[in-house]
Scaffold this motif. Structure first.
Motif, PDB file in Angstrom:
ATOM      1  N   SER A  95      25.407   3.778  35.029  1.00  0.00           N
ATOM      2  CA  SER A  95      25.156   2.697  35.972  1.00  0.00           C
ATOM      3  C   SER A  95      24.657   1.485  35.198  1.00  0.00           C
ATOM      4  CB  SER A  95      24.121   3.102  37.020  1.00  0.00           C
ATOM      5  OG  SER A  95      23.816   2.004  37.856  1.00  0.00           O
ATOM      6  N   ALA A  96      25.256   0.349  35.471  1.00  0.00           N
ATOM      7  CA  ALA A  96      24.796  -0.889  34.832  1.00  0.00           C
ATOM      8  C   ALA A  96      23.593  -1.462  35.579  1.00  0.00           C
ATOM      9  CB  ALA A  96      25.928  -1.901  34.787  1.00  0.00           C
ATOM     10  N   GLN A  97      23.442  -1.097  36.881  1.00  0.00           N
ATOM     11  CA  GLN A  97      22.362  -1.657  37.689  1.00  0.00           C
ATOM     12  C   GLN A  97      21.141  -0.738  37.796  1.00  0.00           C
ATOM     13  OE1 GLN A  97      25.477  -1.137  39.202  1.00  0.00           O
ATOM     14  NE2 GLN A  97      26.320  -3.188  38.908  1.00  0.00           N
ATOM     15  N   ARG A  98      21.347   0.570  37.767  1.00  0.00           N
ATOM     16  CA  ARG A  98      20.246   1.514  38.016  1.00  0.00           C
ATOM     17  C   ARG A  98      19.954   2.338  36.760  1.00  0.00           C
ATOM     18  NH1 ARG A  98      23.250   1.342  42.775  1.00  0.00           N
ATOM     19  NH2 ARG A  98      22.022   0.850  44.618  1.00  0.00           N
ATOM     20  N   THR A  99      18.773   2.941  36.754  1.00  0.00           N
ATOM     21  CA  THR A  99      18.417   3.845  35.661  1.00  0.00           C
ATOM     22  C   THR A  99      18.380   5.270  36.198  1.00  0.00           C
ATOM     23  OG1 THR A  99      16.043   3.697  36.059  1.00  0.00           O
ATOM     24  CG2 THR A  99      17.002   2.067  34.540  1.00  0.00           C
ATOM     25  N   ALA A 100      18.322   6.225  35.298  1.00  0.00           N
ATOM     26  CA  ALA A 100      18.310   7.641  35.676  1.00  0.00           C
ATOM     27  C   ALA A 100      17.055   8.010  36.451  1.00  0.00           C
ATOM     28  CB  ALA A 100      18.427   8.511  34.427  1.00  0.00           C
ATOM     29  N   SER A 138      20.353   8.850  28.062  1.00  0.00           N
ATOM     30  CA  SER A 138      20.292   7.876  26.973  1.00  0.00           C
ATOM     31  C   SER A 138      18.941   7.157  26.944  1.00  0.00           C
ATOM     32  CB  SER A 138      21.417   6.851  27.138  1.00  0.00           C
ATOM     33  OG  SER A 138      21.178   6.064  28.286  1.00  0.00           O
ATOM     34  N   PRO A 139      18.575   6.595  25.785  1.00  0.00           N
ATOM     35  CA  PRO A 139      17.295   5.892  25.679  1.00  0.00           C
ATOM     36  C   PRO A 139      17.157   4.721  26.665  1.00  0.00           C
ATOM     37  CG  PRO A 139      18.187   6.315  23.501  1.00  0.00           C
ATOM     38  CD  PRO A 139      19.242   6.710  24.492  1.00  0.00           C
ATOM     39  N   ASP A 140      18.262   4.045  27.020  1.00  0.00           N
ATOM     40  CA  ASP A 140      18.168   2.942  27.979  1.00  0.00           C
ATOM     41  C   ASP A 140      18.154   3.437  29.428  1.00  0.00           C
ATOM     42  OD1 ASP A 140      20.794   3.666  28.485  1.00  0.00           O
ATOM     43  OD2 ASP A 140      21.634   1.693  28.006  1.00  0.00           O
ATOM     44  N   ARG A 141      18.286   4.768  29.617  1.00  0.00           N
ATOM     45  CA  ARG A 141      18.191   5.452  30.907  1.00  0.00           C
ATOM     46  C   ARG A 141      19.324   5.084  31.872  1.00  0.00           C
ATOM     47  NH1 ARG A 141      14.931   9.399  30.355  1.00  0.00           N
ATOM     48  NH2 ARG A 141      14.281   9.489  32.505  1.00  0.00           N
TER      49      ARG A 141
END
Length: 178
Positions: A95-100, A138-141
């Motif tokens: 997701s480009a807008q949300r994180t995990a 991923s580190p950027d979630r």
């Protein structure tokens, strides 16, 4: 002028040049065009009716070499790690807008993993929140990975993979893709 005319009269040019085999075949096809078109139409109908059986019989080739180390490893993996089937596939969520960490992202993953587990031929599945989150998110979630174990022969695994792809397409929501 008279000499040329006399020669032409003695040996007039042949009005119909001699045709070779291909030329005679073409003339025959042109003369019997309705029969030829009917034969082609019947051939197309026969091929179209045979296509579903041909398509069902096609499968992915098995490139394994009997007696090789890779076949032995496949057998050992299937024997000792039966939970994850013969083949392991990955599902990548992004997701480009949300994180995990967002509830929408997690809801898509949970819904998708439930649908994947319900797919016939899936031996097991581990979502990013069930396994090692440090290795699966991923580190950027924004990207997460799920593991899917698939059972069956080569043709069966290809069928299952296609079914999983259509399942994933149905589960994606705006903002989160699986």
């Amino acid at each position: 002028m008279t000499q040329l005319t006399v020669l032409e009269r003695q040996n007039p040019p042949d009005p119909t040049p001699r045709l070779g085999v291909v030329g005679r075949w073409g003339v025959t096809m042109a003369r019997h065009r309705r029969i030829v078109l009917t034969a082609w139409l019947l051939l197309v109908i026969a091929c179209a009716s045979a296509y579903p059986a041909l398509h069902a019989g096609l499968g992915s080739p098995d490139y394994s070499v009997p007696g090789s180390d890779s076949v032995a490893v496949d057998r050992l993996v299937a024997q000792h790690f039966a939970r994850f089937g013969t083949e392991q596939d990955l599902i990548v969520f992004h997701s480009a807008q949300r994180t995990a960490d967002s509830t929408e992202y997690r809801a898509v993953i949970d819904k998708t993993m439930t649908a994947v587990r319900a797919t016939d031929g899936v031996a097991g599945a581990i979502g990013p929140y069930e396994g090692n989150a440090a290795a699966q998110i991923s580190p950027d979630r924004q990207t997460a990975v799920g593991l899917v174990g698939v059972d069956g022969g080569m043709t069966e695994r290809v069928r299952i993979a296609k079914e999983l792809q259509s399942t994933l397409a149905r589960q994606s929501v705006a903002g989160v893709e699986g």
